[in-house]
Design a protein around this motif. Structure first.
Motif, PDB file in Angstrom:
ATOM      1  N   ARG A 131       0.785  -1.311  -0.196  1.00 53.26           N
ATOM      2  CA  ARG A 131      -0.108  -0.105   0.059  1.00 53.26           C
ATOM      3  C   ARG A 131       0.948   1.272  -0.107  1.00 53.26           C
ATOM      4  NH1 ARG A 131      -2.376   2.185   4.726  1.00 53.26           N
ATOM      5  NH2 ARG A 131      -2.593   0.139   5.533  1.00 53.26           N
ATOM      6  N   PHE A 132       1.887   1.098   0.528  1.00 53.95           N
ATOM      7  CA  PHE A 132       2.893   2.502   0.673  1.00 53.95           C
ATOM      8  C   PHE A 132       4.305   2.216  -0.460  1.00 53.95           C
ATOM      9  CE2 PHE A 132       1.109   2.923   4.868  1.00 53.95           C
ATOM     10  CZ  PHE A 132       1.283   4.204   5.193  1.00 53.95           C
ATOM     11  N   ALA A 133       4.358   0.977  -0.791  1.00 53.73           N
ATOM     12  CA  ALA A 133       5.533   0.876  -1.724  1.00 53.73           C
ATOM     13  C   ALA A 133       4.997   1.385  -3.178  1.00 53.73           C
ATOM     14  CB  ALA A 133       6.018  -0.563  -1.681  1.00 53.73           C
ATOM     15  N   ILE A 134       3.781   0.808  -3.715  1.00 59.18           N
ATOM     16  CA  ILE A 134       3.358   0.917  -4.714  1.00 59.18           C
ATOM     17  C   ILE A 134       3.091   2.154  -5.120  1.00 59.18           C
ATOM     18  CG2 ILE A 134       1.306   0.901  -6.570  1.00 59.18           C
ATOM     19  CD1 ILE A 134       0.861  -2.142  -5.353  1.00 59.18           C
ATOM     20  N   PRO A 135       2.716   3.180  -4.466  1.00 58.11           N
ATOM     21  CA  PRO A 135       2.469   4.720  -4.831  1.00 58.11           C
ATOM     22  C   PRO A 135       3.938   5.313  -4.632  1.00 58.11           C
ATOM     23  CG  PRO A 135       0.744   4.289  -3.350  1.00 58.11           C
ATOM     24  CD  PRO A 135       1.685   2.870  -3.214  1.00 58.11           C
ATOM     25  N   SER A 136       4.669   4.906  -3.718  1.00 63.14           N
ATOM     26  CA  SER A 136       6.306   5.219  -3.647  1.00 63.14           C
ATOM     27  C   SER A 136       6.976   4.931  -4.900  1.00 63.14           C
ATOM     28  CB  SER A 136       6.897   4.758  -2.634  1.00 63.14           C
ATOM     29  OG  SER A 136       8.028   4.979  -2.295  1.00 63.14           O
ATOM     30  N   VAL A 137       6.949   3.743  -5.546  1.00 62.02           N
ATOM     31  CA  VAL A 137       7.463   3.486  -6.824  1.00 62.02           C
ATOM     32  C   VAL A 137       7.123   4.170  -7.633  1.00 62.02           C
ATOM     33  CG1 VAL A 137       7.896   1.520  -8.342  1.00 62.02           C
ATOM     34  CG2 VAL A 137       8.167   1.178  -5.721  1.00 62.02           C
ATOM     35  N   ALA A 138       5.947   4.587  -7.950  1.00 64.67           N
ATOM     36  CA  ALA A 138       5.145   5.164  -8.892  1.00 64.67           C
ATOM     37  C   ALA A 138       5.613   6.532  -8.708  1.00 64.67           C
ATOM     38  CB  ALA A 138       3.445   5.199  -8.948  1.00 64.67           C
ATOM     39  N   ALA A 139       5.634   7.232  -7.700  1.00 66.47           N
ATOM     40  CA  ALA A 139       6.078   8.569  -7.597  1.00 66.47           C
ATOM     41  C   ALA A 139       7.756   8.610  -7.910  1.00 66.47           C
ATOM     42  CB  ALA A 139       6.073   8.963  -6.123  1.00 66.47           C
ATOM     43  N   MET A 140       8.363   7.678  -7.357  1.00 63.55           N
ATOM     44  CA  MET A 140       9.841   7.751  -7.843  1.00 63.55           C
ATOM     45  C   MET A 140      10.149   7.808  -9.118  1.00 63.55           C
ATOM     46  SD  MET A 140      12.129   8.297  -5.341  1.00 63.55           S
ATOM     47  CE  MET A 140      12.296   8.233  -3.478  1.00 63.55           C
ATOM     48  N   LEU A 141       9.521   6.877  -9.904  1.00 63.92           N
ATOM     49  CA  LEU A 141       9.678   6.428 -11.314  1.00 63.92           C
ATOM     50  C   LEU A 141       9.097   7.727 -12.245  1.00 63.92           C
ATOM     51  CD1 LEU A 141       8.570   2.912 -11.859  1.00 63.92           C
ATOM     52  CD2 LEU A 141      10.979   3.637 -11.862  1.00 63.92           C
ATOM     53  N   ILE A 142       7.977   8.108 -11.607  1.00 62.27           N
ATOM     54  CA  ILE A 142       7.559   9.518 -12.506  1.00 62.27           C
ATOM     55  C   ILE A 142       8.456  10.636 -12.213  1.00 62.27           C
ATOM     56  CG2 ILE A 142       5.734  10.905 -12.604  1.00 62.27           C
ATOM     57  CD1 ILE A 142       3.886   8.421 -11.793  1.00 62.27           C
ATOM     58  N   SER A 143       8.833  10.773 -10.848  1.00 61.49           N
ATOM     59  CA  SER A 143       9.703  11.956 -10.781  1.00 61.49           C
ATOM     60  C   SER A 143      10.923  12.008 -11.361  1.00 61.49           C
ATOM     61  CB  SER A 143      10.057  12.120  -9.028  1.00 61.49           C
ATOM     62  OG  SER A 143      10.520  11.217  -8.839  1.00 61.49           O
ATOM     63  N   GLY A 144      11.404  10.579 -11.642  1.00 60.54           N
ATOM     64  CA  GLY A 144      12.496  10.406 -12.474  1.00 60.54           C
ATOM     65  C   GLY A 144      12.647  10.880 -13.780  1.00 60.54           C
ATOM     66  N   LEU A 145      11.397  10.981 -14.454  1.00 58.22           N
ATOM     67  CA  LEU A 145      11.161  11.408 -15.709  1.00 58.22           C
ATOM     68  C   LEU A 145      11.632  12.837 -16.027  1.00 58.22           C
ATOM     69  CD1 LEU A 145       7.534  10.303 -16.493  1.00 58.22           C
ATOM     70  CD2 LEU A 145       9.735   9.162 -17.243  1.00 58.22           C
TER      71      LEU A 145
END
Length: 450
Positions: free
Chosen positions: A18-32
């Motif tokens: 529940r915490f990891a999926i939004p965090s991964v999504a946020a990190m990957l998107i921020s890396g864009l």
């Protein structure tokens, strides 16, 4: 979902994801922000532009690291305070976090303006690559405060028990950056200056929306009064310093690689290194997202005196990071041309150089993910000294490898320095992490038995 739900016997894996999926999504998107810049620069400017932005990046990352320091340090303290049921303490930490962000922001612009050009020269930049790098740095200097704040805000929002809002905010910034990159590079042909403007506008908007969140009713813990209390600042800095050092480590390592590749290879090798860095960033961001997503439940369960759940969460995160890292290495070795073509499809010499470097430099990529995990774990349980040891060790252990191996093997030695040093550090950190987890659960068992 409220934090009260975490206090119940909800399965560890459900809380983690529940915490990891939004965090991964946020990190990957921020890396864009970084990756999209690389794609547009590679196709519209060429390898000299890639070399320029790669030499600008260590300076940018060092400034953004102060946002990570505040975000991760304050975020860990906020989650631990909430886990212990002390919302007033969480409130004090948030107020001081905002004050600390403003303090760092006031220093950022003069530092970049005074030392940016010299830092490019120290990496061996000259000619076209120097001009490209300075075009980017000059624009960044004016908006450096927004780079710091926009880096910290999503992390603080996530620790305010709003991981989905943090992800949405990061998506907003990334989408804006993509659209503006196309406008300034593809349409207006502004080169690296345009790439910097696109990123700057995105970061300004993310900062504005994040500030609105923390003064709105949507926030569970709102900013009430900006403070700079010495004890709170020291606590935030102690826990967050490992993240700052990790960013400083990446910045320094990139800068040193740039210098050595210019010495032993040339501009095309720095361009290749930039592409390899962008490709590796996809895994780094995933691993950092898993580690950062692990932090709130680990901090919460640690504050709530449930060490068995802490260990289960760390073990689950470790399996995900190691398996995904191994799979990434396999894919990069099987299909290197596909990944490289995202950033350049016309220069054969750049393609050959990048394939060679990619297979050597990223041969032990999964160890980077493990070291992220170890550093965040120690920070999440309040052991800032050990977290700092991992981060500092990650930097210091590379010095001898980057100094000696290139002298023996030339440019091949530059590519191999990172995997060799990561292997050595992992052999030290892995037993340290395992011992800490074992001691944590044993102490709890003895307490219950007594």
């Amino acid at each position: 979902m409220s934090t009260d739900t975490i206090q119940k016997d909800e399965p560890v894996s459900r809380v983690f994801w529940r915490f990891a999926i939004p965090s991964v999504a946020a990190m990957l998107i921020s890396g864009l922000y970084q990756i999209i810049d690389g794609i547009f620069v590679g196709h519209y400017v060429g390898y000299a532009g890639l070399a320029g932005i790669n030499m600008a990046w260590p300076i940018i990352a060092s400034i953004m690291g102060f946002g990570i320091l505040v975000g991760m340090g304050a975020g860990s303290l906020i989650s631990m305070a909430r886990g212990a049921g002390d919302n007033s303490q969480a409130q004090r930490i948030l107020n001081n976090a905002i004050g600390l962000l403003l303090f760092f922001s006031a220093l950022a612009t003069p530092l970049v303006m005074l030392f940016g050009h010299q830092l490019l020269l120290l990496q061996g930049a000259h000619g076209v690559s120097l001009q490209h790098g300075y075009d980017y740095i000059h624009i960044f200097g004016y908006v450096a405060p927004f780079a710091i704040i926009s880096t910290a805000i999503p992390i603080l929002i996530r620790n305010d028990n709003s991981p989905h809002i943090a992800t949405a905010l990061t998506i907003l910034g990334a989408v804006l950056n993509i659209g503006l990159d196309y406008l300034y590079l593809g349409v207006l042909d502004q080169g690296l200056r345009g790439a910097a403007i696109a990123t700057a506008i995105s970061q300004i908007i993310v900062t504005g929306v994040g500030v609105v969140y923390f003064i709105s009713a949507q926030a569970e813990i709102r900013v009430t009064k900006i403070r700079l209390n010495l004890s709170s600042i020291l606590a935030i800095s102690r826990l967050g310093s490992s993240s700052l050092v990790m960013f400083a480590y990446f910045s320094f390592v990139i800068a040193l690689h740039n210098l050595l590749l210019m010495k032993y290879g040339g501009e095309v090798y720095v361009g290749a290194f930039a592409i390899i860095g962008y490709i590796a960033t996809l895994y780094y961001l995933f691993a950092e997202g898993i580690a950062a997503g692990m932090q709130p439940p680990v901090s919460y369960d640690f504050g709530n005196a449930r060490p068995h759940r802490v260990k289960q969460t760390v073990m689950l995160a470790g399996k995900v990071i190691l398996i995904s890292g191994t799979a990434t290495i396999l894919l990069l070795n099987l299909y290197p041309e596909f990944f490289i073509s995202l950033f350049s499809s016309q220069d054969e010499s750049l393609l050959r150089t990048t394939i060679e470097g990619l297979r050597l430099h990223l041969s032990l990529l999964f160890l980077d993910g493990f070291l992220f995990l170890a550093s965040v774990y120690f920070m999440a349980v309040g052991k800032g000294g050990k977290a700092l040891f991992v981060s500092m060790g990650n930097m210091l252990v590379q010095f001898p490898f980057l100094y000696f191996v290139p002298q023996w093997l030339g440019v091949t030695g530059v590519w191999l320095a990172l995997p060799l040093s990561n292997l050595v550090l992992t052999l030290i950190v892995a037993p340290m992490l395992w011992k800490d987890l074992k001691l944590l659960t044993e102490l709890k068992f003895k307490a219950v038995k007594a």
